[in-house]
Design a protein around this motif. Structure first.
Motif, PDB file in Angstrom:
ATOM      1  N   ARG A  32       0.827  -1.199   0.000  1.00 46.90           N
ATOM      2  CA  ARG A  32       0.000   0.000   0.000  1.00 46.90           C
ATOM      3  C   ARG A  32       0.864   1.252   0.000  1.00 46.90           C
ATOM      4  NH1 ARG A  32      -4.631  -2.013  -1.638  1.00 46.90           N
ATOM      5  NH2 ARG A  32      -5.284  -3.759  -0.390  1.00 46.90           N
ATOM      6  N   PRO A  33       0.284   2.403  -0.386  1.00 44.77           N
ATOM      7  CA  PRO A  33       1.070   3.648  -0.458  1.00 44.77           C
ATOM      8  C   PRO A  33       1.676   4.079   0.878  1.00 44.77           C
ATOM      9  CG  PRO A  33      -1.021   3.927  -1.596  1.00 44.77           C
ATOM     10  CD  PRO A  33      -1.063   2.586  -0.935  1.00 44.77           C
ATOM     11  N   HIS A  34       1.017   3.773   1.999  1.00 44.26           N
ATOM     12  CA  HIS A  34       1.515   4.212   3.300  1.00 44.26           C
ATOM     13  C   HIS A  34       2.301   3.129   4.028  1.00 44.26           C
ATOM     14  CE1 HIS A  34      -1.794   7.068   2.546  1.00 44.26           C
ATOM     15  NE2 HIS A  34      -0.928   7.906   3.088  1.00 44.26           N
ATOM     16  N   HIS A  35       2.764   2.127   3.318  1.00 45.56           N
ATOM     17  CA  HIS A  35       3.470   1.009   3.946  1.00 45.56           C
ATOM     18  C   HIS A  35       4.696   1.465   4.738  1.00 45.56           C
ATOM     19  CE1 HIS A  35       5.128  -2.961   4.594  1.00 45.56           C
ATOM     20  NE2 HIS A  35       6.279  -2.505   4.129  1.00 45.56           N
ATOM     21  N   ASP A  36       5.509   2.311   4.155  1.00 46.10           N
ATOM     22  CA  ASP A  36       6.728   2.773   4.834  1.00 46.10           C
ATOM     23  C   ASP A  36       6.389   3.562   6.097  1.00 46.10           C
ATOM     24  OD1 ASP A  36       8.309   1.600   2.905  1.00 46.10           O
ATOM     25  OD2 ASP A  36       8.399   3.429   1.678  1.00 46.10           O
TER      26      ASP A  36
ATOM     27  N   HIS B  34       7.729   0.294  14.184  1.00 45.82           N
ATOM     28  CA  HIS B  34       9.083   0.201  14.740  1.00 45.82           C
ATOM     29  C   HIS B  34       9.217   1.134  15.938  1.00 45.82           C
ATOM     30  CE1 HIS B  34      13.447   0.985  15.014  1.00 45.82           C
ATOM     31  NE2 HIS B  34      13.518  -0.311  14.720  1.00 45.82           N
ATOM     32  N   GLN B  35       8.694   2.342  15.833  1.00 47.34           N
ATOM     33  CA  GLN B  35       8.746   3.293  16.941  1.00 47.34           C
ATOM     34  C   GLN B  35       7.962   2.759  18.141  1.00 47.34           C
ATOM     35  OE1 GLN B  35       6.790   7.023  16.283  1.00 47.34           O
ATOM     36  NE2 GLN B  35       7.741   7.992  18.048  1.00 47.34           N
ATOM     37  N   ALA B  36       6.774   2.198  17.894  1.00 53.90           N
ATOM     38  CA  ALA B  36       5.953   1.670  18.978  1.00 53.90           C
ATOM     39  C   ALA B  36       6.644   0.508  19.685  1.00 53.90           C
ATOM     40  CB  ALA B  36       4.603   1.221  18.436  1.00 53.90           C
TER      41      ALA B  36
END
Length: 106
Positions: free
Chosen positions: A28-32, A39-41
């Motif tokens: 999806r477009p927002h995958h990154d 990763h932050q969580a």
């Protein structure tokens, strides 16, 4: 349709990368952005502390809002549902203030 013909039909539909089992993998477009947030969580202790601090009051507020059969909207109109939500929230806030000791003094 035989399994080999299914996988060949799927691979001919789209040039997307495929998993080992033959399923299409859609990025999806927002995958990154989502991967960075996950990763932050998982790794940021300050983020985890904020999350642990703010999640219980938010969950409590949502639970108060949806209790007693208020999980579903009653009206079809957006305006009526918005009015209902604001009235419900005001009533809950007033009840909370009374329980905390708000009293009228004149």
């Amino acid at each position: 349709m035989a399994p080999s013909s299914i996988s060949s039909a799927i691979s001919s539909l789209s040039p997307s990368p495929t998993a080992k089992a033959g399923r299409l993998l859609t990025i999806r477009p927002h995958h990154d952005l989502q991967a960075t947030a996950r990763h932050q969580a998982a790794n940021d202790s300050a983020w985890q502390a904020d999350y642990r601090r703010w999640r219980p009051p938010v969950e409590r507020a949502v639970a108060w809002l949806v209790q007693h059969g208020n999980r579903k909207l009653r009206y079809r109109s957006t305006i009526k549902n918005d009015t209902w939500l604001h009235t419900r929230a005001a009533a809950l806030n007033l009840r909370r203030l009374i329980n905390l000791g708000l009293a009228r003094t004149n």
